[in-house]
Structures are given as C-alpha cells and as structure tokens.
Design a protein around this motif. Structure first.
Motif, short mmCIF file in Angstrom:
data_model
loop_
_atom_site.label_atom_id
_atom_site.label_comp_id
_atom_site.label_asym_id
_atom_site.label_seq_id
_atom_site.Cartn_x
_atom_site.Cartn_y
_atom_site.Cartn_z
N PHE A 1 0.84 -1.20 0.00
CA PHE A 1 0.00 0.00 0.00
C PHE A 1 0.87 1.24 0.00
N ARG A 2 0.56 2.17 -0.90
CA ARG A 2 1.26 3.45 -0.90
C ARG A 2 0.21 4.54 -0.96
N SER A 3 0.41 5.61 -0.16
CA SER A 3 -0.52 6.73 -0.22
C SER A 3 0.26 8.00 0.06
N LEU A 4 -0.44 9.13 0.09
CA LEU A 4 0.23 10.41 0.33
C LEU A 4 0.36 10.69 1.83
N VAL A 5 -0.18 9.79 2.65
CA VAL A 5 -0.29 10.05 4.08
C VAL A 5 0.76 9.29 4.87
N THR A 6 1.40 9.97 5.80
CA THR A 6 2.30 9.28 6.72
C THR A 6 1.47 8.38 7.62
N PRO A 7 1.72 7.07 7.64
CA PRO A 7 0.91 6.19 8.50
C PRO A 7 1.09 6.55 9.98
N ARG B 1 -0.49 16.56 9.29
CA ARG B 1 -1.53 17.08 8.41
C ARG B 1 -1.59 18.61 8.48
N SER C 1 0.53 12.60 13.97
CA SER C 1 -0.15 12.44 12.69
C SER C 1 -1.01 13.66 12.37
#
Ligand SMILES: *Cc1c(COP(=O)(O)O)cnc(C)c1O
Length: 392
Positions: free
Chosen positions: A26-32, A257, A253
C-alpha cells in the motif's frame, strides 16, 4: 498466523498474533500512524535501548515511532536545523531545554516578557534545583553583555514577547552570549519556525509549541526542540531520555496534516490580522496596537530587518483609562472572538491580560490580546466595532 500443520488452529493464539495478514504494497500520500511501545528485533544479540535515533532508530517506542520521527525530520528541515525532538507540548520543550543545559549553580537569562509558564518554571522548579534565572528587558540588545556572568549557561529569547509583543535583537543578544560560551535558546512559536530564520540569526536551540501554528486546529498539544550542534544534540537527547518525554504518534499524525496547510493558513492569517490591526489602530478607544508589522510595536524596525512575515496574534492597549469592568464588558460583547487561551487555530480568540508583570513598559490593566482566525476580516471588524461601544 500460527497455522503449523502439527498445531490445530487456536483462535486464542490467532487474536494476539502480530503478523500482518493484509496484502503488502500500500502506498498513499499520508504518513501512517505508527503506534507502538515495543519494537521487535530479529535476534537476541540485536536487542538495545538507545535514545539516539540518528544512530539506531526504533529500539523502543519512547524514542519515537516512524510517525514521530517523520514529524521531527520535517520540522528540522523547515527550520534548517540538524535534528528536531518532538515533546508532549510546548511547555515540555521549554523544560527540556532548561534541564539539558542547566544544573545547580548555573545562571540563565530570560526576557521578562517570556511566556508566563516559562517564567513560572524559572522561579519555581529551576530555582529549587539551584538554577538562578534572571529576567531582562527584551529590548536590551547588545546590552545583555552586562548581565552575563562567568556561570551563565543559557540565554533565552522570545520574539515577539508574550502579550506585549516586543521584537528582540536576537543576533546582538546571541553574539554577546556566544562570547561568554552560553547557549542561546529561542521560543520561535510566533514565527511557526518559518517567519524568523533562527539559526541564521545566531540561535543554537529553537523550540516551538506545535500546539499553535503547526497543529493549526486547536486539537492537539505538542512541542519541538531543534538544534544543529552535536553537543547540543547529545545534551537534549540524553535529557529527553531521562525525562521519558514521549510524544503521541496520533497527535504527531495530526501535526503532520497541519503542517501541509501551514503556508496557506499563515498567508491568509497575516493578511486578515493586518486588516484588523490597522482598523484598530485608527480607533479612538485604542491607545496602542502592539503588532510587529506596525510602527507602534516596540522593535518594529528589528521585525522589518529580521522577519519575513507576521502572524495572527497581537495585542491592543485600550485608553485612556478604562476600568477592568469596562474591559471585561468589551470582551464579553464580542461574538466571533471566543474567550480563551492558546492561539494559532482557525477560530478568533480574545483574552484580557490584567496584572501583567512588566517593569520596563507597563501597560497597567489595559491590555487585550487578540488572535485572528479564518473568519472574514470585515466580519471580525464589525464584531470589534459593536463591542468597542462597551467602552464609550
Ligand atoms: C503556547 C505557548 C507555549 C506552550 O505550549 P503548550 O503546547 O501549550 O505547552 C510556549 N511558548 C509560547 C510562546 C506559547 O505561545
């Protein structure tokens, strides 16, 4: 999951099995948001507990999960420091700096306009630990040399000052402090770490209440301490480890944001705040507007020289002789400006400051601090206009 052919399926074991079952990749723009106290090691020989995340990251959750270290790395990058430690709040960041650099018998200097709880810590716990913290006029500039003693270890700056907004000549103060071998620390919360380039102006260690502009939505408490020098990095890292100052990955987190919209929020807040401040400056009920970008603010010339912008918090001094009850009536009449501490979020706030301890430029009981939020400036001005009638 534990599905060895020789072992029958056991749901009690399955519910605590930490191995992931979801597909990888999984890759997204959000830091997990990575939570965790325990971090796992491959072999017994690898086990270690080390605060120094630059050398060996992820030995214990206290020293930071990927979410915490990501926030620290991003703050360090925008401040152009080497390393940033995330703390549970801005006040914790202040305490960390004292405890990293000062011990019994040491002397520290603090502007008398510093954030109130910093002054409280100085006169309370630090004094009890044998650290003498002396306050100074924030406008002292190079004159601070006369206050520096052989055992002065730490010189604080906070620019602008809390509530009274004095802009300090940080380069002049830093130069004098460095001649005596003292560490220069700056509370850079107003500038969000970006409107004043602390390290370029001679500061050694910066801190911010991320609670304010980085969070930006009044929904978290976090702080940061950024440094460049190896010795400062070690002193701060060891002290933070001793104190067990962990930061919540969930809050980090949210701060990550908030950081993404810092530029648009600061630009908008600067424009609105200037509009409101300039309107107030023309009002007969207002004696002085203490906003760094207005010439009426002590240190305005230094702000022009050293800052690249202004933020959303400023104060007004009401005149000529309003009573405390009148000022409270003015504050109570405001509708869009909510009454409360803290600032840097999306909502406009107001707080009167009675009995401020200021020896050099006393404003009596007539100072009111405003924080402009994201409401349209003309509506905020209309709100102030109707409330000012309480002073008539
Ligand atoms: C709010 C604030 C702090 C403290 O931050 P918290 O996160 O509330 O502990 C420190 N310094 C300044 C200038 C502040 O405005």
């Amino acid at each position: 999951m534990t599905t060895h052919p020789s072992q029958p399926f056991d749901w009690r074991s399955a519910v605590v099995d930490p191995a992931p079952l979801a597909p990888e990749g999984f890759r997204s723009l959000v830091t997990p948001t990575s939570r965790g106290s325990t971090t796992l090691f491959e072999r017994a020989a690898d086990l270690r507990d080390d605060w120094d995340a630059e050398k060996s990251p992820y030995t214990y959750g206290l020293h930071g999960t990927p979410t915490v270290l990501e926030l620290g790395a991003r703050i360090a990058r925008i401040e152009q420091g080497r390393h940033c430690f995330i703390t549970p709040g801005g006040q914790a960041a202040i305490a960390l700096i004292y405890l990293a650099f000062c011990g019994a018998g040491d002397h520290a200097l603090l502007p008398e306009t510093a954030y109130g709880p910093n002054q409280g810590l100085a006169g309370g716990l630090m004094q009890r630990l044998g650290v003498e913290v002396e306050t100074y006029d924030p406008m002292i500039g190079a004159g601070i040399a006369a206050l520096i003693r052989p055992h002065t270890r730490l010189v604080w700056c906070e620019s602008p000052g809390s509530a009274t907004m004095e802009i300090q000549d940080v380069p002049a103060i830093a130069a004098a402090a460095h001649r005596a071998g003292a560490v220069v620390a700056l509370d850079n919360t107003y500038a969000a770490g970006v409107l004043f380039d602390a390290f370029a102006h001679g500061v050694d260690v910066t801190m911010q209440a991320l609670t304010k502009y980085i969070g930006g939505h009044s929904d978290l408490l976090l702080g940061s301490v950024t440094c460049r020098d190896e010795a400062h990095y070690r002193a701060l890292g060891e002290a933070r480890n001793f104190l067990g100052m962990a930061a919540s990955p969930d809050d980090c987190s949210l701060a990550l944001r908030g950081l993404q919209t810092l530029a648009v929020r600061l630009d908008q807040l600067e424009r609105s705040t200037l509009e409101v401040a300039q309107w107030l400056a023309a009002r007969p009920e207002v004696q002085t507007v203490l906003h760094p970008a207005l010439p009426s603010c002590p240190g305005h010339e230094i702000w022009r020289r050293d800052f690249t912008g202004s933020a959303s918090v400023f104060s007004i001094v009401l005149g000529p002789q309003p009573g405390r009850a009148q000022i409270e009536a003015f504050v109570d009449r405001l509708r869009l400006f909510k009454i409360g501490y803290s600032w840097g979020g999306v909502t406009s706030l107001v707080a009167p400051y009675f009995k401020l301890r200021r020896t050099v430029r006393p404003y009596g009981d007539r100072l009111v601090r405003l924080n402009v939020g994201l409401e349209p400036a003309p509506l905020l001005i209309a709100d102030l206009e109707q409330a000012l009638s309480a002073l008539a």
